[in-house]
Design an enzyme around this catalytic site. Structure first.
Site, PDB file in Angstrom:
ATOM      1  N   LYS A  35      31.113 -46.948  13.638  1.00 40.74           N
ATOM      2  CA  LYS A  35      30.075 -46.194  12.923  1.00 40.74           C
ATOM      3  C   LYS A  35      29.086 -45.605  13.920  1.00 40.74           C
ATOM      4  O   LYS A  35      29.074 -45.996  15.094  1.00 40.74           O
ATOM      5  CB  LYS A  35      29.359 -47.115  11.928  1.00 40.74           C
ATOM      6  CG  LYS A  35      28.636 -48.277  12.588  1.00 40.74           C
ATOM      7  CD  LYS A  35      28.127 -49.278  11.556  1.00 40.74           C
ATOM      8  CE  LYS A  35      27.478 -50.464  12.236  1.00 40.74           C
ATOM      9  NZ  LYS A  35      27.108 -51.517  11.272  1.00 40.74           N
ATOM     10  N   TYR A 253       1.425 -40.099  32.052  1.00 42.40           N
ATOM     11  CA  TYR A 253       0.526 -39.956  30.898  1.00 42.40           C
ATOM     12  C   TYR A 253      -0.271 -41.243  30.666  1.00 42.40           C
ATOM     13  O   TYR A 253       0.283 -42.345  30.729  1.00 42.40           O
ATOM     14  CB  TYR A 253       1.326 -39.660  29.632  1.00 42.40           C
ATOM     15  CG  TYR A 253       1.839 -38.252  29.549  1.00 42.40           C
ATOM     16  CD1 TYR A 253       0.960 -37.168  29.499  1.00 42.40           C
ATOM     17  CD2 TYR A 253       3.203 -38.002  29.505  1.00 42.40           C
ATOM     18  CE1 TYR A 253       1.444 -35.863  29.407  1.00 42.40           C
ATOM     19  CE2 TYR A 253       3.696 -36.708  29.406  1.00 42.40           C
ATOM     20  CZ  TYR A 253       2.807 -35.644  29.358  1.00 42.40           C
ATOM     21  OH  TYR A 253       3.287 -34.368  29.264  1.00 42.40           O
TER      22      TYR A 253
HETATM   23  C1  LIG Z   1      27.777 -52.678  11.883  1.00 42.57           C
HETATM   24  C2  LIG Z   1      28.558 -53.639  11.117  1.00 42.57           C
HETATM   25  C3  LIG Z   1      29.318 -54.629  11.780  1.00 42.57           C
HETATM   26  C4  LIG Z   1      29.315 -54.812  13.289  1.00 42.57           C
HETATM   27  O1  LIG Z   1      28.190 -55.551  13.669  1.00 42.57           O
HETATM   28  P1  LIG Z   1      27.949 -55.946  15.199  1.00 42.57           P
HETATM   29  O2  LIG Z   1      26.749 -56.805  15.175  1.00 42.57           O
HETATM   30  O3  LIG Z   1      27.710 -54.649  15.919  1.00 42.57           O
HETATM   31  O4  LIG Z   1      29.179 -56.622  15.656  1.00 42.57           O
HETATM   32  C5  LIG Z   1      30.101 -55.452  11.001  1.00 42.57           C
HETATM   33  N1  LIG Z   1      30.109 -55.350   9.647  1.00 42.57           N
HETATM   34  C6  LIG Z   1      29.376 -54.437   8.994  1.00 42.57           C
HETATM   35  C7  LIG Z   1      29.429 -54.374   7.513  1.00 42.57           C
HETATM   36  C8  LIG Z   1      28.570 -53.563   9.700  1.00 42.57           C
HETATM   37  O5  LIG Z   1      27.838 -52.657   9.029  1.00 42.57           O
END
Ligand SMILES: *Cc1c(COP(=O)(O)O)cnc(C)c1O
Length: 355
Positions: A35, A253
């Site tokens: 994702k 800054y």
């Molecule tokens: C993002 C996600 C994961 C992966 O989680 P990590 O902590 O990056 O391993 C697993 N399951 C779901 C439903 C997620 O949304």
């Protein structure tokens, strides 16, 4: 000439990390969680690195899933938040893309939809995260309605843990198993932290995300190197300016950093518009020509400053913001965040190249 910043992606490291996740969960299949454009690393290059090895890919948008199908990936693909409209559902069916289903609205949409072939569905249960999912006791009813719809092929059941990287999963897992075990469906519950810490939660499909990218899901307990993970993204740039400071001179800054002795300071072509966290304070680790030093003062939009005092480097010197030689987890911890956020924040203007 372009600015010298770039993100190098190491596909071999991504593949190594996926195979390591598989080895830590023997007997389970593993969704490669890709994702958010593969956590900022680029969906297609990462998927390509797993072309012959991934059991499946999981992500959020139907469009991203279609990009994988168009690129010839034939593995199972799953939409982790399900569908948002009937058109998504029809596209998913037509392209053999599976979907989570987490609420009554989605269930009703599926019951009413016209689909060209049945699809794989993962019933998502809310066992305590209180974000998405049906109440566990609704599982039998949801399952019965899915079966009655005639629109599903393989049905599985999933949940997501709130504290797999900290206080644990016992309560959520007990709530999950109480309904999922009697249902006899394939189960999927483990993110990276649960995969690494809780073998009894591997079940049929694990869901590693951050570990595939070489980030530790619990950097305060175990570093990525302890786990055997390799960094996939190296954010690199160069020194584009050098200043000699006297005691009392300030940097950047807000003049947040003031020298208390003569110092040499480098200006690096990397700022928050590249995705470097603006809230990273003075002292955040950074590599210059492979030597470890610290950032100074406030991060600007396009530049940041680091300490060159006593280092052998000048304009054109190579800088590593994170990655090979400097774990993203260390930078994230110094900046009060997590490697997930650093990776995902990589800006579109930074060229991404395969290492
Ligand atoms: C993002 C996600 C994961 C992966 O989680 P990590 O902590 O990056 O391993 C697993 N399951 C779901 C439903 C997620 O949304």
């Amino acid at each position: 000439m372009t600015r010298p910043i770039l993100a190098r992606i190491d596909p071999a490291a991504f593949r190594h990390n996926y195979l390591l996740a598989k080895a830590r969960a023997p007997g389970a299949r593993a969704w490669a969680i890709v994702k958010a454009n593969a956590y900022g690393h680029g969906l297609l290059p990462c998927a390509e690195a797993l072309r012959n090895v991934a059991d499946g890919f999981a992500l959020l948008e139907i469009g991203e899933a279609m990009r994988l199908r168009s690129a010839g990936f034939s593995q199972p693909i799953m939409l982790l938040e399900g569908f948002f409209a009937e058109i998504d559902l029809q596209m998913a069916c037509a392209n053999r893309i599976g979907t989570a289903i987490h609420c009554e609205d989605q269930l009703r949409l599926l019951e009413l939809a016209e689909v060209e072939q049945p699809l794989d569905v993962a019933i998502k249960l809310n066992t305590g995260m209180n974000r998405l999912g049906f109440q566990p006791e609704r599982l039998p009813e949801v399952l019965a309605r899915l079966c009655a719809s005639g629109k599903t092929r393989q049905i599985s059941v999933m949940t997501h843990f709130a504290c797999a990287d900290g206080t644990g999963i016992d309560e959520q897992l007990a709530r999950f198993n109480a309904v999922a075990e009697p249902a006899g469906l394939p189960r999927s519950v483990a993110n990276s932290a649960a995969l690494l810490r809780y073998p009894h939660a591997h079940f049929d499909w694990v869901r590693p995300g951050i570990m595939l990218y070489g980030g530790s899901p619990m950097p305060d307990l175990q570093t990525a190197a302890d786990i055997g993970l390799r960094p996939v993204m190296t954010l690199a740039s160069r020194i584009i300016g050098v200043q000699d400071l006297q005691a009392g001179d300030s940097v950047g800054y807000g003049a947040l950093f003031t020298a208390d002795r003569p110092m040499r300071v480098a200006t690096v072509a990397c700022g928050y518009a590249d995705g470097y966290p603006r809230h990273a304070p003075t002292g955040t680790p950074i590599l210059v020509n492979g030597q470890r030093t610290r950032t100074l003062g406030r991060v600007s939009m396009d530049m940041l400053a680091c300490d060159l005092t006593g280092l052998n480097a000048g304009i054109g010197g190579s800088v590593t913001l994170w990655g090979e030689g400097l774990p993203a987890d260390e930078v994230a911890t110094a900046a009060g965040t997590v490697s997930y956020e650093l990776f995902c924040a990589l800006a579109g203007r930074v060229p991404v190249v395969n290492a």
